[in-house]
Design a protein around this motif. Structure first.
Motif, short mmCIF file in Angstrom:
data_model
loop_
_atom_site.label_atom_id
_atom_site.label_comp_id
_atom_site.label_asym_id
_atom_site.label_seq_id
_atom_site.Cartn_x
_atom_site.Cartn_y
_atom_site.Cartn_z
N ILE A 15 16.44 4.61 -6.69
CA ILE A 15 15.38 3.63 -6.86
C ILE A 15 14.60 3.93 -8.13
CG2 ILE A 15 13.18 2.83 -5.89
CD1 ILE A 15 14.48 3.23 -3.11
N ARG A 18 16.47 2.66 -11.14
CA ARG A 18 16.54 1.20 -11.26
C ARG A 18 15.27 0.63 -11.90
NH1 ARG A 18 17.26 -2.09 -5.87
NH2 ARG A 18 15.25 -1.13 -5.58
N SER A 19 14.12 1.19 -11.59
CA SER A 19 12.87 0.66 -12.12
C SER A 19 12.11 1.76 -12.86
CB SER A 19 12.02 0.08 -10.99
OG SER A 19 11.73 1.08 -10.05
N LYS A 21 10.18 1.29 -15.52
CA LYS A 21 8.96 0.80 -16.15
C LYS A 21 7.73 1.07 -15.30
CE LYS A 21 11.24 -2.72 -18.84
NZ LYS A 21 11.40 -4.14 -19.11
N HIS A 22 7.83 0.87 -14.01
CA HIS A 22 6.69 1.07 -13.14
C HIS A 22 7.14 1.63 -11.78
CE1 HIS A 22 8.20 -2.84 -11.87
NE2 HIS A 22 7.61 -2.63 -10.72
N VAL A 23 6.21 2.29 -11.13
CA VAL A 23 6.49 2.88 -9.83
C VAL A 23 6.11 1.87 -8.75
CG1 VAL A 23 5.89 4.76 -8.27
CG2 VAL A 23 6.05 5.19 -10.71
N ASP A 24 6.99 1.68 -7.80
CA ASP A 24 6.67 0.82 -6.66
C ASP A 24 5.87 1.67 -5.67
OD1 ASP A 24 6.51 -1.08 -4.74
OD2 ASP A 24 8.66 -1.15 -4.30
N TRP A 25 4.54 1.58 -5.77
CA TRP A 25 3.68 2.45 -4.98
C TRP A 25 3.78 2.16 -3.49
CZ3 TRP A 25 2.19 6.79 -6.80
CH2 TRP A 25 2.01 6.94 -8.17
N THR A 26 4.03 0.92 -3.13
CA THR A 26 4.18 0.59 -1.71
C THR A 26 5.37 1.32 -1.11
OG1 THR A 26 3.25 -1.59 -2.16
CG2 THR A 26 4.41 -1.30 -0.08
N LEU A 27 6.49 1.30 -1.83
CA LEU A 27 7.68 2.01 -1.35
C LEU A 27 7.46 3.51 -1.34
CD1 LEU A 27 10.63 1.88 -0.47
CD2 LEU A 27 11.25 1.98 -2.90
N ALA A 28 6.82 4.04 -2.36
CA ALA A 28 6.56 5.48 -2.42
C ALA A 28 5.67 5.94 -1.27
CB ALA A 28 5.92 5.84 -3.76
#
Length: 53
Positions: A15, A18-19, A21-28
């Motif tokens: 994951i 794949r991204s 540019k930015h961290v998906d904080w909700t998933l983290a």
């Protein structure tokens, strides 16, 4: 249990690739809270077993 941990770690790393540019904080936060919850449940079960003391 170790195999599941390695699969989860591999999924987290994929994951991250794949991204970039930015961290998906909700998933983290969801992954972190799940790990903490499973750890607390494991400690509760381990503490309640009389043969492990």
């Amino acid at each position: 249990m170790r195999k599941i941990g390695f699969k989860a770690l591999a999924a987290i790393l994929m994951i991250g690739r794949r991204s970039k540019k930015h961290v998906d904080w909700t998933l983290a936060i969801a992954i972190f809270s799940t790990i903490v919850t499973v750890g607390l449940i494991a400690l509760y079960v381990w503490q309640g077993r009389p043969d492990l003391r």
